[in-house]
Write a protein that holds these residues in place. Structure first.
Motif, PDB file in Angstrom:
ATOM      1  N   LYS A  82      37.437  95.166  12.661  1.00  0.00           N
ATOM      2  CA  LYS A  82      38.257  94.319  13.552  1.00  0.00           C
ATOM      3  C   LYS A  82      37.284  94.293  14.914  1.00  0.00           C
ATOM      4  O   LYS A  82      36.890  95.098  15.517  1.00  0.00           O
ATOM      5  N   GLY A 120      38.833  91.139  21.186  1.00  0.00           N
ATOM      6  CA  GLY A 120      38.419  90.200  22.381  1.00  0.00           C
ATOM      7  C   GLY A 120      37.741  90.845  23.687  1.00  0.00           C
ATOM      8  O   GLY A 120      36.432  90.089  24.188  1.00  0.00           O
ATOM      9  N   GLY A 161      41.065  88.058  20.223  1.00  0.00           N
ATOM     10  CA  GLY A 161      40.552  86.898  21.204  1.00  0.00           C
ATOM     11  C   GLY A 161      41.595  87.024  22.549  1.00  0.00           C
ATOM     12  O   GLY A 161      41.653  85.795  22.860  1.00  0.00           O
ATOM     13  N   ARG A 221      51.995  89.682  22.486  1.00  0.00           N
ATOM     14  CA  ARG A 221      52.189  88.502  23.207  1.00  0.00           C
ATOM     15  C   ARG A 221      53.711  87.775  22.759  1.00  0.00           C
ATOM     16  O   ARG A 221      53.563  87.543  21.565  1.00  0.00           O
ATOM     17  N   ASN A 231      51.848  84.314  14.717  1.00  0.00           N
ATOM     18  CA  ASN A 231      50.704  85.118  15.738  1.00  0.00           C
ATOM     19  C   ASN A 231      50.715  86.431  15.227  1.00  0.00           C
ATOM     20  O   ASN A 231      51.820  86.897  15.634  1.00  0.00           O
ATOM     21  N   GLY A 236      45.680  91.405  16.373  1.00  0.00           N
ATOM     22  CA  GLY A 236      44.391  91.568  15.625  1.00  0.00           C
ATOM     23  C   GLY A 236      44.391  92.911  14.845  1.00  0.00           C
ATOM     24  O   GLY A 236      43.692  92.798  13.808  1.00  0.00           O
TER      25      GLY A 236
HETATM   26  C1  LIG Z   1      51.035  89.058  18.514  1.00  0.00           C
HETATM   27  C2  LIG Z   1      49.523  89.032  19.577  1.00  0.00           C
HETATM   28  O1  LIG Z   1      49.538  89.694  20.586  1.00  0.00           O
HETATM   29  N1  LIG Z   1      48.590  88.570  19.177  1.00  0.00           N
HETATM   30  C3  LIG Z   1      47.478  88.545  19.604  1.00  0.00           C
HETATM   31  C4  LIG Z   1      46.374  87.886  18.914  1.00  0.00           C
HETATM   32  C5  LIG Z   1      44.736  88.099  19.722  1.00  0.00           C
HETATM   33  C6  LIG Z   1      44.473  89.761  19.655  1.00  0.00           C
HETATM   34  O2  LIG Z   1      45.105  90.495  18.898  1.00  0.00           O
HETATM   35  O3  LIG Z   1      43.453  89.828  20.431  1.00  0.00           O
HETATM   36  P1  LIG Z   1      42.724  91.202  20.798  1.00  0.00           P
HETATM   37  O4  LIG Z   1      42.295  92.126  19.711  1.00  0.00           O
HETATM   38  O5  LIG Z   1      41.548  90.800  21.625  1.00  0.00           O
HETATM   39  O6  LIG Z   1      43.702  91.803  21.727  1.00  0.00           O
HETATM   40  C7  LIG Z   1      47.480  87.527  21.143  1.00  0.00           C
HETATM   41  O7  LIG Z   1      48.038  86.589  21.033  1.00  0.00           O
HETATM   42  O8  LIG Z   1      46.493  88.007  22.207  1.00  0.00           O
END
Ligand SMILES: CC(=O)N[C@@H](CCC(=O)OP(=O)(O)O)C(=O)O
Ligand SMILES: Nc1ncnc2c1ncn2[C@@H]1O[C@H](COP(=O)(O)OP(=O)(O)O)[C@@H](O)[C@H]1O
Length: 282
Positions: free
Chosen positions: A30, A33, A65, A87, A179, A182
């Motif tokens: 994994k 971001g 991301g 989120r 969504n 990650g």
């Molecule tokens: C539901 C939720 O929070 N989805 C994340 C998906 C991307 C993620 O997980 O990015 P990182 O690994 O960089 O934190 C979001 O929307 O930011």
């Protein structure tokens, strides 16, 4: 001569038992971001993934991301908030999340791997019924919890020597898009594959204790205690929860490590040194 070639040869020789141990293993990585740094860091990451494939490992990259989504939402003047590290996702936000994750971020990683001689294939959990979701919590809108993972597309790609790069999105029972955090997506995919290792690459050198020291090996009980007393907080909560769920789901070991450190995945897999915090199946 400013390079010790003998040491390089010795390093390769010492890696032999590890190369044998991981032959044909499945390793899910994994890439958060925050761990996706400069183009040079991405190039190093891509080389590591291609090297893994070259020596017989089946690597699967699941990426985040969050910071890139924030940047695009900011440009479009769309407000966004997080509840317990996830989120809150309405329709407009979902559109941006999908564009950024499946578009820019996914293709950047695919291009980096291909530039190193690998054959990466970009997909999201919506492809080939890979990840099916239900709403995680009405308060979060279109945030999904994986209920079913069908990894058959991944086995097809392994057979053809390809490297899957997966954006954390999923489809609902009626074709809606969700969504997924990650870490959660990577854990669910690793469990469905009964992966040998799940590497959670983040922006800190491991799980730290109350004194700030990295805990090299963690048990489920340690995690429960550290979450209960607040030592594990914020973004580390979904990571440790994911680690426990993945172990429960059949993954052999999960490692939380600093993705910004050069060659972090190779250090963990192919040397005695190890890196970060490991949680093992009993
Ligand atoms: C539901 C939720 O929070 N989805 C994340 C998906 C991307 C993620 O997980 O990015 P990182 O690994 O960089 O934190 C979001 O929307 O930011
Ligand atoms: N006990 C802990 N040990 C290590 N990091 C912790 C701990 N508790 C909270 N954190 C925080 O969790 C962060 C990692 O989560 P997050 O920022 O969501 O990572 P990513 O973007 O890679 O998914 C660390 O940078 C750190 O600030």
């Amino acid at each position: 001569m400013n390079r010790d070639w003998i040491a390089t040869a010795r390093t390769l020789s010492e890696a032999l038992p590890y190369l044998q141990r991981y032959d044909d293993a499945i390793v899910v990585i994994k890439l958060g971001g925050h761990a996706m740094g400069s183009d040079e860091a991405m190039e190093t990451f891509a080389r590591d993934v291609v090297l893994m494939r070259q020596v017989g490992v089946n690597p699967v990259v699941v990426h985040g991301g969050g910071p890139m989504i924030n940047e695009m939402l900011g440009r479009l003047d769309i407000q966004s908030e997080f509840v317990n590290g996830k989120r809150v996702t309405d329709e407009a936000t979902m559109e941006v999340v999908e564009m950024v994750l499946s578009g820019r971020v996914n293709k950047r990683i695919v291009a980096a791997i291909n530039a190193q001689g690998g054959r990466a294939v970009g997909l999201s959990g919506k492809d080939a019924n890979l990840v099916t979701c239900t709403p995680a919590n009405p308060e979060l809108g279109l945030v999904g919890d994986p209920t079913k993972v069908d990894p058959s597309i991944l086995h097809t790609l392994f057979r053809d020597d390809m490297i899957p790069v997966i954006a954390p999105l999923g489809a609902g029972e009626n074709g809606e898009t969700y969504n997924i955090n990650g870490d959660t997506a990577a854990g669910a995919i690793a469990a469905a594959l009964r992966a040998d290792r799940l590497l959670l690459l983040t922006d800190i050198d491991g799980v730290r204790d109350a004194e700030g020291r990295v805990i090299t090996e963690l048990t489920a009980q340690d995690i429960h205690d550290l979450v209960a007393d607040g030592t594990i907080a914020g973004g580390m909560i979904p990571k440790t929860e994911t680690a426990l769920a993945a172990i429960e789901g059949g993954v052999r070991a999960v490692v939380i490590l600093d993705g910004r450190a050069p060659n972090a995945p190779l250090l963990e897999l192919f040397t005695d040194h190890g890196a970060g915090s490991i949680i093992r199946a009993k």
